[in-house]
Scaffold this active site. Sequence first.
Site, short mmCIF file in Angstrom:
data_model
loop_
_atom_site.label_atom_id
_atom_site.label_comp_id
_atom_site.label_asym_id
_atom_site.label_seq_id
_atom_site.Cartn_x
_atom_site.Cartn_y
_atom_site.Cartn_z
N THR A 43 -2.36 26.76 -11.67
CA THR A 43 -0.97 26.28 -11.78
C THR A 43 -0.65 25.42 -10.60
O THR A 43 0.50 24.66 -10.98
CB THR A 43 -0.20 27.46 -11.73
OG1 THR A 43 -0.37 28.46 -10.67
CG2 THR A 43 -0.23 28.23 -13.33
N HIS B 256 -7.81 37.23 -16.44
CA HIS B 256 -7.59 35.97 -15.45
C HIS B 256 -8.93 35.37 -14.70
O HIS B 256 -8.90 34.64 -13.87
CB HIS B 256 -6.68 36.35 -14.32
CG HIS B 256 -5.39 36.25 -14.74
ND1 HIS B 256 -4.27 35.33 -14.90
CD2 HIS B 256 -4.62 37.50 -15.24
CE1 HIS B 256 -3.21 35.61 -15.29
NE2 HIS B 256 -3.19 37.15 -15.56
N LYS C 287 -13.34 27.53 -5.45
CA LYS C 287 -12.37 26.37 -5.41
C LYS C 287 -12.56 24.97 -4.54
O LYS C 287 -12.03 23.95 -4.61
CB LYS C 287 -10.77 26.74 -4.74
CG LYS C 287 -10.21 28.05 -5.73
CD LYS C 287 -8.85 28.49 -5.06
CE LYS C 287 -8.20 29.73 -5.97
NZ LYS C 287 -7.25 29.14 -7.05
N LYS D 66 2.01 22.08 -11.05
CA LYS D 66 3.32 21.83 -10.31
C LYS D 66 3.10 20.42 -9.61
O LYS D 66 4.15 19.77 -9.58
CB LYS D 66 3.40 22.85 -9.02
CG LYS D 66 3.37 24.23 -9.44
CD LYS D 66 3.20 25.26 -8.13
CE LYS D 66 2.85 26.70 -8.70
NZ LYS D 66 2.34 27.24 -7.71
N LYS E 34 -4.22 26.34 -2.03
CA LYS E 34 -4.46 27.43 -2.96
C LYS E 34 -5.24 28.24 -2.19
O LYS E 34 -5.56 27.99 -1.07
CB LYS E 34 -5.38 26.94 -4.04
CG LYS E 34 -6.61 25.78 -3.48
CD LYS E 34 -7.31 25.16 -4.60
CE LYS E 34 -6.46 24.02 -5.43
NZ LYS E 34 -5.94 24.43 -6.86
N ARG E 35 -5.39 29.40 -2.38
CA ARG E 35 -6.55 30.50 -1.76
C ARG E 35 -7.65 29.77 -1.26
O ARG E 35 -8.11 28.83 -1.94
CB ARG E 35 -6.62 31.88 -2.49
CG ARG E 35 -5.64 32.59 -2.75
CD ARG E 35 -5.95 33.87 -3.35
NE ARG E 35 -6.24 33.55 -4.94
CZ ARG E 35 -7.64 33.89 -5.51
NH1 ARG E 35 -8.36 34.37 -4.89
NH2 ARG E 35 -7.56 33.08 -6.72
C1 LIG Z 1 1.18 28.08 -7.51
C2 LIG Z 1 0.76 28.90 -6.54
C3 LIG Z 1 -0.57 29.19 -6.38
C4 LIG Z 1 -1.71 28.92 -7.16
O1 LIG Z 1 -2.33 27.81 -7.01
P1 LIG Z 1 -3.59 27.27 -7.53
O2 LIG Z 1 -3.97 26.16 -7.04
O3 LIG Z 1 -3.57 27.26 -9.32
O4 LIG Z 1 -4.81 28.57 -7.33
C5 LIG Z 1 -1.00 30.13 -5.23
N1 LIG Z 1 -0.15 30.24 -4.18
C6 LIG Z 1 1.00 29.84 -4.35
C7 LIG Z 1 2.08 30.24 -3.29
C8 LIG Z 1 1.51 29.15 -5.36
O5 LIG Z 1 2.98 28.64 -5.49
#
Ligand SMILES: *Cc1c(COP(=O)(O)O)cnc(C)c1O
Length: 796
Positions: free
Chosen positions: A637, A345, A537, A641, A531-532
């Site tokens: 991901t 990953h 990022k 979404k 996101k984190r």
């Molecule tokens: C989908 C999701 C992530 C992943 O987000 P990225 O922007 O791809 O890092 C992280 N935390 C939660 C709660 C999510 O639903």
Amino acid sequence: MSLTTTQFIKDYRAAALTLFADQLENLSVRQQYAALAFVVKGYYATDWAKTKADYDARQQKQLYYFSIEFMPGQLLGSNLLNLGIKTVVEAGLHRLTLDPATLYAAEGDPGLGNGGLGRLASAFLDAMASVGMAGNGNGIRYQYGLFEQRFVDGYQVELPDDWLRDPYMWETRKENRAVIVKFGGQVELRPRRNGSLQAIYHNAEDVLAVPYDIAMVGYHTKRVNTLRLWAAEPVPGRAHNLAEKSRVTEITQILYPDDSNTTGRELRLRQEYFFVSAGVQSIITHFKRQHEDLHLLPQFVAIHINDTHPAMAVLELMRILLDEEQMTWDEAWAITVATLSYTNHTLMTEALESWPEPMFAGLLPRLYQVAQEVDRRFRATYTKRYGELLVNRAAPLGDGQLRMAYLAVIGSHAVNGVAKLHSELLKDSVLKDLYTLFPARFNNKTNGITPRRWVQLADQPLADLLDQTLGQDWRRDPRQLEQLRAKATTPQFLTALHAAKRQNKVALAAVIQATLGLTVNPDAIFDVQIKRLHAYKRQLLHVFGILEAYRALKAGEDRPARVHVFGAKAAPSYRYAKAVIKLINAVADLVNHDPDVAGRLQVAFLPNYGVTLAEHIIPAADISEQISLAGTEASGTSNMKLMATGALTLATLDGANIEMRAAAGPASMAMFGLTAEEVAQKQRDHSYNARAVYEADPVLHAVVDMLTDGSIPGIASEGPEIVTELLDYNDTYFVLADFQSYVTASRQLDQLWQAPAEWGKRVVENLAASGQFSADFTVQRYGREVWNVLPEHPVD
Ligand SMILES: *Cc1c(COP(=O)(O)O)cnc(C)c1O
């Protein structure tokens, strides 16, 4: 399943009485929720037992997905949806004058992960049940999930997430399936008469691993798979003082709140071995009830290593086959490699897990011996052909460390990255040498999401519109959404799409109002980054974009109104990330209170980002910020979404963004920034000079200066700290390098917004292409190409 409203009401009343000895009407909302969950559990219990019995009866090969994180989100809504009884149950609740939304909201959200890794694991379990694949999860039942985040004066404050304070309704304790996991002590190898070696343990510490099973209900399939989470307990009947007891229970007490930095962490190592050993042991026990001959293991069992945390499955399976099953090394190794597969990953070398040999040897003496033998044979096998240099670099043991990613590749028959770019980059960066040795093992499996949660549950206005437009087939096969392309220029459809989005924005505005006391303009562009919080990022780039817009508006420019929405947790020990959180909140304070930009520029940083908050934010987004430095985000991901709910993506050419654009069409996204190749080139030849970029661009210069010249109150230490990273440490993540093209791309979206038909057309292109990123397709690809576990209800 078939259920009438009347029957449901009867069942629900009975459950209330059984659980709480009172009438439904007299219960608290939390109790009403619990009774409802209890009823729903009863509705799938038979299918759950039957699924297990069926798999055994027909000797179905099963996949076990080992992951140190799972983030299932709330399960009431998704269980009702997947069982096909959501409408009936909601009608029943209305008849009882109960509000479904209130009951859904009463459920906790198990935060058993940090972010994408855990959410992916849960999406895969949901997907496997929904296409009828025999796939189960194996993980840890952390007593405390990821911390609850609050902001105090704009700073992140972490509170413990005591998610088990109220009983968790979806789990079932399986005492009868508990196993013992051994730590520490000394191992003595005593030759047996047949020449094999018997491992005798002295002074080892025994820990009881107790499984808690959670049903993973398939969408309209009657398949209910299992997520098994392990809790550590003292072995009953052995005297334990309090200190000993807590030394055991602490193994599964907390989620390690950082999946990107490695520090000395013996507890983390204990956690990893704990759930791996418990999982492998229970798989072998179950297998032996069904089959005589363990040589057949790979024919009936696949074990997947999700990131390196479960990589010691290689060693644990070897230990069991050697020590307990008395196989020869070669037999055991062939079985192990054929059973295991691994997903990488990350490309960041600092995030690759490795354990100091003395720590590993002290805690897991027998596994360490196995690791030494893997290493010895690896070197003996490959040195002659590939040379000592390469083999030294790629061996599991090196520099006094056990290197888990290398071990995982060596002990698996397949290894994949999580987007096309990522899988390619793996081969010439962190896993280059192992790719030379094992080219056939490498493959790509682009991540996926479950549109059931993000569209069907979280975005009902859109789901209803899709039903009206296409019928319901898209719910089972989201590639049906491709038909929307025919509607890309139909005014009525675009108007309805806009109305659905606006409804979601009004709902999010209410959440923002309730949480932050901020009134946002639902007709503004909702620009979302969730996101984190991590330097790669580049939330900082987004902040710089806000400051650029702020200056332009103050200078009298006219731009469409924007609301910038953030959600992000920072690892508690990650100083830089916390400084960025403080900065975002300080900028929010500044712009939200400046009458010069009132209603035209607003910033809402919602605390405690998690799956449930994501469900509120995602359907309301117009713009999805996916702005990582190219070559750093493995897949992403949240990008998928947000695409699936009709946001336009503002993105670098990174991770799955590239595939999303290819799917939706070249004009469907606003792309900007350096490519991964350009970044790599600049890193190689050291040609990047952040200060020169800053000096050359007056707009950027002015924006950066705002961090240190007092224009933004409250960042007296954070502002200079961030600027030091940018100018004195040469901006590790090329924020300044990408600033200009980021602003240009963002301004293009402003222009597009002012041409609603054009905007709508792009949204439709994105929605139409989003279906192929369903995790249902991803798990089928794993099933066919890696696990050899096939779907009973394929979507294809
Ligand atoms: C989908 C999701 C992530 C992943 O987000 P990225 O922007 O791809 O890092 C992280 N935390 C939660 C709660 C999510 O639903």
